[in-house]
Design a protein around this motif. Structure first.
Motif, short mmCIF file in Angstrom:
data_model
loop_
_atom_site.label_atom_id
_atom_site.label_comp_id
_atom_site.label_asym_id
_atom_site.label_seq_id
_atom_site.Cartn_x
_atom_site.Cartn_y
_atom_site.Cartn_z
N GLN A 1 11.75 61.44 53.18
CA GLN A 1 12.24 62.02 54.42
C GLN A 1 12.71 60.91 55.35
OE1 GLN A 1 13.88 64.27 55.81
NE2 GLN A 1 12.39 65.89 55.46
N VAL A 2 13.55 61.30 56.30
CA VAL A 2 14.11 60.36 57.27
C VAL A 2 13.77 60.82 58.67
CG1 VAL A 2 16.24 59.38 58.18
CG2 VAL A 2 15.99 59.71 55.71
N ALA A 24 15.99 54.57 63.01
CA ALA A 24 15.88 55.39 61.81
C ALA A 24 14.85 54.77 60.88
CB ALA A 24 17.22 55.48 61.10
N SER A 25 14.01 55.63 60.30
CA SER A 25 12.98 55.13 59.38
C SER A 25 12.76 56.14 58.27
CB SER A 25 11.68 54.88 60.12
OG SER A 25 11.17 56.08 60.67
N GLY A 26 12.04 55.69 57.23
CA GLY A 26 11.77 56.57 56.11
C GLY A 26 12.48 56.09 54.87
N SER A 27 12.81 57.06 54.01
CA SER A 27 13.46 56.75 52.74
C SER A 27 14.97 56.60 52.97
CB SER A 27 13.19 57.86 51.73
OG SER A 27 13.84 57.60 50.51
N ILE A 28 15.43 55.37 53.18
CA ILE A 28 16.83 55.10 53.51
C ILE A 28 17.39 54.06 52.56
CG2 ILE A 28 18.40 54.18 55.25
CD1 ILE A 28 16.39 55.16 57.38
N ALA A 97 22.65 60.59 62.39
CA ALA A 97 22.93 59.60 61.34
C ALA A 97 23.24 60.29 60.03
CB ALA A 97 21.73 58.68 61.17
N GLU A 98 24.21 59.73 59.31
CA GLU A 98 24.53 60.15 57.94
C GLU A 98 23.80 59.19 57.01
OE1 GLU A 98 28.73 59.79 57.66
OE2 GLU A 98 29.12 61.79 58.47
N VAL A 99 22.83 59.72 56.25
CA VAL A 99 21.94 58.86 55.47
C VAL A 99 22.05 59.17 53.99
CG1 VAL A 99 19.56 58.15 55.09
CG2 VAL A 99 20.33 58.72 57.40
N ARG A 100 22.14 58.11 53.20
CA ARG A 100 22.00 58.22 51.75
C ARG A 100 20.63 57.66 51.41
NH1 ARG A 100 26.72 55.92 48.10
NH2 ARG A 100 27.54 58.01 48.50
N GLN A 101 19.79 58.49 50.79
CA GLN A 101 18.41 58.08 50.55
C GLN A 101 18.23 57.30 49.25
OE1 GLN A 101 16.61 62.17 51.80
NE2 GLN A 101 15.06 60.61 52.15
N ARG A 108 23.33 62.85 53.77
CA ARG A 108 22.81 64.00 54.50
C ARG A 108 22.76 63.66 55.97
NH1 ARG A 108 17.26 66.32 52.50
NH2 ARG A 108 17.77 67.65 54.28
N ASP A 109 22.91 64.71 56.80
CA ASP A 109 22.88 64.52 58.25
C ASP A 109 21.47 64.67 58.78
OD1 ASP A 109 25.98 66.40 58.72
OD2 ASP A 109 25.60 64.36 58.01
N TYR A 110 21.10 63.77 59.67
CA TYR A 110 19.80 63.83 60.32
C TYR A 110 19.98 63.71 61.84
CZ TYR A 110 17.64 63.24 55.77
OH TYR A 110 17.25 63.43 54.47
N TRP A 111 19.07 64.37 62.56
CA TRP A 111 19.10 64.36 64.02
C TRP A 111 17.76 63.94 64.58
CZ3 TRP A 111 23.48 65.39 66.86
CH2 TRP A 111 24.55 65.96 66.17
#
Length: 121
Positions: A1-2, A24-28, A97-101, A108-111
């Motif tokens: 998760q991000v 931003a933190s997590g699986s990035i 943020a547009e994140v590729r994990q 994927r988009d995150y807010w």
């Protein structure tokens, strides 16, 4: 998760400045475009500024010349320096943020959860 966490909002007088941060933190694996949006109660969420990984920047006309967006790719962090603030800048500001994990995953988009900015007269 991000997770995206904003900070730096608050109350300021017209003409003043604030600096927002978004971490931003997590699986990035990689972050593409990041941006700031703002929203008033009952209104749509509007673009403030975006910045790509290569630092291509886009601003809403209403903030050009007053706001500056930047990012630190090594820290997965984005900033918004807001100067010459006006009462009409009052809103909840959201980080995006547009994140590729993973290497082969889609973006994927995150807010973030939002941070309140209030500009008094």
């Amino acid at each position: 998760q991000v997770q995206l966490v904003e900070s730096g909002g608050g109350l300021v007088q017209a003409g003043g400045s604030l600096r927002l941060s978004c971490a931003a933190s997590g699986s990035i694996f990689v972050i593409n475009t990041m941006g700031w949006y703002r929203q008033l109660p009952g209104k749509q969420r509007d673009l403030v500024a975006t910045i790509t990984r290569g630092s291509t920047i886009n601003y809403a006309d209403s903030v050009k010349g007053r706001f500056t967006i930047s990012r630190d790719n090594a820290k997965n962090t984005m900033y918004l320096q807001m100067n010459s603030l006006k009462p009409e800048d009052t809103a909840v500001y959201y980080c995006y943020a547009e994140v590729r994990q993973r290497v082969l995953s889609n973006f994927r988009d995150y807010w973030g959860q939002g941070t309140q900015v209030t500009v008094s007269t």
